[in-house]
Write an enzyme that holds these catalytic residues in place. Structure first.
Site, PDB file in Angstrom:
ATOM      1  N   SER A 266       4.944   0.148   6.334  1.00 25.80           N
ATOM      2  CA  SER A 266       3.482   0.202   6.468  1.00 25.80           C
ATOM      3  C   SER A 266       3.028  -0.912   7.409  1.00 25.80           C
ATOM      4  CB  SER A 266       2.831   0.096   5.089  1.00 25.80           C
ATOM      5  OG  SER A 266       1.464   0.420   5.173  1.00 25.80           O
ATOM      6  N   ASN A 267       1.786  -1.283   7.361  1.00 26.54           N
ATOM      7  CA  ASN A 267       1.290  -2.365   8.241  1.00 26.54           C
ATOM      8  C   ASN A 267       0.176  -3.134   7.527  1.00 26.54           C
ATOM      9  OD1 ASN A 267      -1.362  -1.061   8.953  1.00 26.54           O
ATOM     10  ND2 ASN A 267       0.059   0.525   9.646  1.00 26.54           N
TER      11      ASN A 267
END
Ligand code: C5P
Length: 396
Positions: A208-209
């Site tokens: 993810s980020n």
């Protein structure tokens, strides 16, 4: 216009305080209930009797009434208010607000109030233009305070320049549009993508980020307040859904693509604010991957670029994209604008302090095919309002 709204009017020691009487009257004529707070110096410019009579409420200056010990609760006043309007706001009060100094009731109320605070600066032009005052005003904007324009004109000192308090009629109009925004986007449908996508590696791990979704959620909120029908296609975030917004939760880039294509069909505009994974694992393991070898390779494949796909089919619909760049910002953003067939791109650079992931502020530049507009560092809510202004223009 302001029927039933609670306005807490803070008055500080400026000669423009004489206009606070008219301001208070106009707020009441517009239907608002008004309570007044004054700094000790403000009493030198306008009397408590005048303000108590006009507001139809006792005014408060000190933390308590020295005659009977009655406590003036700054917390209760902040809770009562729908808006805390400080007009006139002197350079001194603005500086104290910027630094969290709380040496009078008006200031303690500012620090504890949860409602929107609005300041109408009033001072001599040299004080207003001084770098210290301008920096303090910028700090307040970053904290989400709305700073009203100080028009140019004749000042009490006899000098000409900026620093006059905005006229009471205009202040009432500004408060009205803040508290009851005009339904300028009524009948329009806007899709906003926001937050981070999540690409599963196995049942436990994912890619993810750092996106928190704050910017996209602020945009959805601003658009809904202007009457638009808003659908928020949301990746991972911890945020609450803004009032009046329909939310579709997704996890992966593929899920977000499918939901976006579906929602865009009936939309007039899309705001692509989500931080979508560019790559996703080729194989998602059904069971938790065991720790065996010293190195581990994960094969990734490209995801669909949602903005680009929507750009291909948009027709008369509008698309606003985002670009988060770390280098060659403008060139890259302009390239994306053209390649993805966007109508505007909102560029933010990770190099700017206070911009990007997780912050409550953002510093952006609007780029379209004909212009480039750099905005100052501001709260994400404020940036969302400016984006909503642009969307209004695009949908005219
Ligand atoms: O190419 P880049 O990822 O920098 O482009 C950013 C813009 O494209 C943003 O508006 C983002 O929401 C959108 N985007 C998308 N789908 C992707 C990647 C980016 O909609 N897979």
């Amino acid at each position: 216009m302001l029927k039933g709204k609670h306005i807490l009017l803070g008055i500080t020691g400026s000669i423009a305080a004489y206009k606070a009487a008219m301001l208070c009257r106009l707020l009441r004529v517009a239907g608002a209930e008004v309570k007044v707070l004054m700094t000790p110096t403000a009493k030198e410019f306008i009397t408590p009797v005048t303000m108590a009579t006009l507001s139809k409420n006792p005014i408060a200056v000190e933390f308590y009434n020295p005659e009977n010990g009655d406590w003036h609760s700054h917390i209760a006043m902040g809770e009562w208010a729908d808006c805390y309007l400080i007009a006139p706001a002197t350079a001194n009060t603005i500086a104290k607000m910027a630094y969290g100094i709380a040496d009078n009731l008006l200031l303690t109320t500012y620090l504890s109030a949860r409602c929107q605070t609005v300041v109408a600066p009033a001072m001599d032009c040299d004080m207003f233009c001084h770098v210290a005052t301008q920096e303090n005003l910028a700090k307040l904007r970053e904290c989400g305070v709305v700073v009203l324009e100080s028009p140019e004109g004749e000042l009490a000192s006899g000098l000409m320049g900026k620093g006059r308090m905005m006229e009471p009629e205009q202040i009432v109009e500004a408060i009205d549009s803040l508290l009851s925004p005009k339904q300028t986007l009524a009948g329009k449908r806007v899709m906003v993508t926001a937050g981070a996508t999540v690409e599963a590696i196995d049942p436990v791990r994912y890619i993810s980020n750092h996106s928190t979704g704050k910017m996209g959620y602020a945009i959805a909120d601003a658009l809904a307040k202007r009457g638009a029908e808003v659908v928020l296609v949301s990746g991972k975030t911890a945020l609450a859904t803004p009032q009046g917004v329909r939310r579709v939760d997704v996890l992966s880039a593929e899920d977000m693509y499918e939901a976006s294509v579906k929602e865009f069909e009936s939309a007039d505009c899309a705001v692509m604010c989500a931080a979508v994974a560019d790559y996703t694992p080729v194989i998602v393991s059904d069971s938790k991957i065991k720790k065996n070898d010293d190195t581990f390779s994960l094969e990734l494949r490209k995801t669909k670029d949602i903005a680009r796909e929507l750009g291909k089919v948009k027709g008369a619909r509008k698309i606003v994209g985002f670009a988060l760049e770390t280098d060659n910002e403008q060139v890259n953003a302009e390239k994306k604008l053209a390649e993805k067939n966007l109508d505007m791109i909102v560029l933010n650079s990770l190099r700017d302090e206070g911009a990007g992931f997780g912050h409550d502020t953002n510093k952006v530049t609007f780029i379209d095919s004909t212009s480039r507009t750099e905005l100052p560092l501001a709260s994400k809510a404020e940036v969302a309002e400016r984006i909503a202004d642009r969307i209004e223009e695009l949908l005219k």
